[in-house]
Write a protein that holds these residues in place. Sequence first.
Motif, mmCIF file in Angstrom:
data_model
loop_
_atom_site.group_PDB
_atom_site.id
_atom_site.type_symbol
_atom_site.label_atom_id
_atom_site.label_comp_id
_atom_site.label_asym_id
_atom_site.label_seq_id
_atom_site.Cartn_x
_atom_site.Cartn_y
_atom_site.Cartn_z
ATOM 1 N N THR A 67 -9.957 -0.537 19.729
ATOM 2 C CA THR A 67 -9.269 -0.190 20.959
ATOM 3 C C THR A 67 -7.804 0.082 20.658
ATOM 4 O O THR A 67 -7.126 -0.758 20.061
ATOM 5 C CB THR A 67 -9.371 -1.347 21.978
ATOM 6 N N THR A 68 -7.339 1.255 21.023
ATOM 7 C CA THR A 68 -5.910 1.523 20.892
ATOM 8 C C THR A 68 -5.256 1.039 22.172
ATOM 9 O O THR A 68 -5.629 1.441 23.269
ATOM 10 C CB THR A 68 -5.627 3.017 20.681
ATOM 11 N N LYS A 69 -4.312 0.142 22.016
ATOM 12 C CA LYS A 69 -3.654 -0.458 23.170
ATOM 13 C C LYS A 69 -2.624 0.510 23.748
ATOM 14 O O LYS A 69 -2.017 1.290 23.024
ATOM 15 C CB LYS A 69 -2.971 -1.780 22.776
ATOM 16 N N GLY A 70 -2.450 0.442 25.037
ATOM 17 C CA GLY A 70 -1.477 1.299 25.712
ATOM 18 C C GLY A 70 -0.062 0.973 25.272
ATOM 19 O O GLY A 70 0.407 -0.140 25.466
ATOM 20 N N GLU A 71 0.593 1.901 24.645
ATOM 21 C CA GLU A 71 1.969 1.757 24.186
ATOM 22 C C GLU A 71 2.745 3.003 24.609
ATOM 23 O O GLU A 71 2.155 4.018 24.964
ATOM 24 C CB GLU A 71 2.018 1.608 22.655
ATOM 25 N N THR A 72 4.065 2.929 24.548
ATOM 26 C CA THR A 72 4.879 4.106 24.881
ATOM 27 C C THR A 72 5.925 4.331 23.791
ATOM 28 O O THR A 72 6.457 3.383 23.224
ATOM 29 C CB THR A 72 5.600 3.932 26.235
#
Length: 162
Positions: free
Chosen positions: A20-25
């Motif tokens: 799972t790629t975690k939500g980052e900005t």
Amino acid sequence: GLSIGYAALQQTLTITTAATTKGETWSVKFANLGTPTLGGKAAVSTAATITDTLININIDLKQPGDSAVYTFDVTNAGTIDAKLNAAPTITGLKETDPVKYTLTYADGTAIAANDTLAAGATKNLKLTVTYDSTVTTVPSTDTTYTITAVMLYVQDLITIQE
């Protein structure tokens, strides 16, 4: 005679992986361009503008010793740590030109390759443009120097030690 062999026992092994790629900005940008401090007869020819990735400054340096100093921030509004890929690249001036240009941190410290900008952090910068006070001749016509400074921020990858 003819013999036929069969494997009587068998087992299938399966590996299931959920990555799972975690939500980052990613958001490294300019902010808070201040009003310039002008020295000598320096004047703002066009008001400076700022966007997330570009600052435009237009000043008139009228005589040797004139200067303009701008302060602004580079902020990491994202969730991923950043670092400078290299020291800022400055183009548009030769060593012999009467205009001098420096880009440093606000405290005068040099900006260097691999300087980090952690997620959520802000660094204050200072841009100084001066008309060299030691020149012995001045041009009789206007001369425009288009100076560009580029700062490339990249993801600050963490090295995992095994």
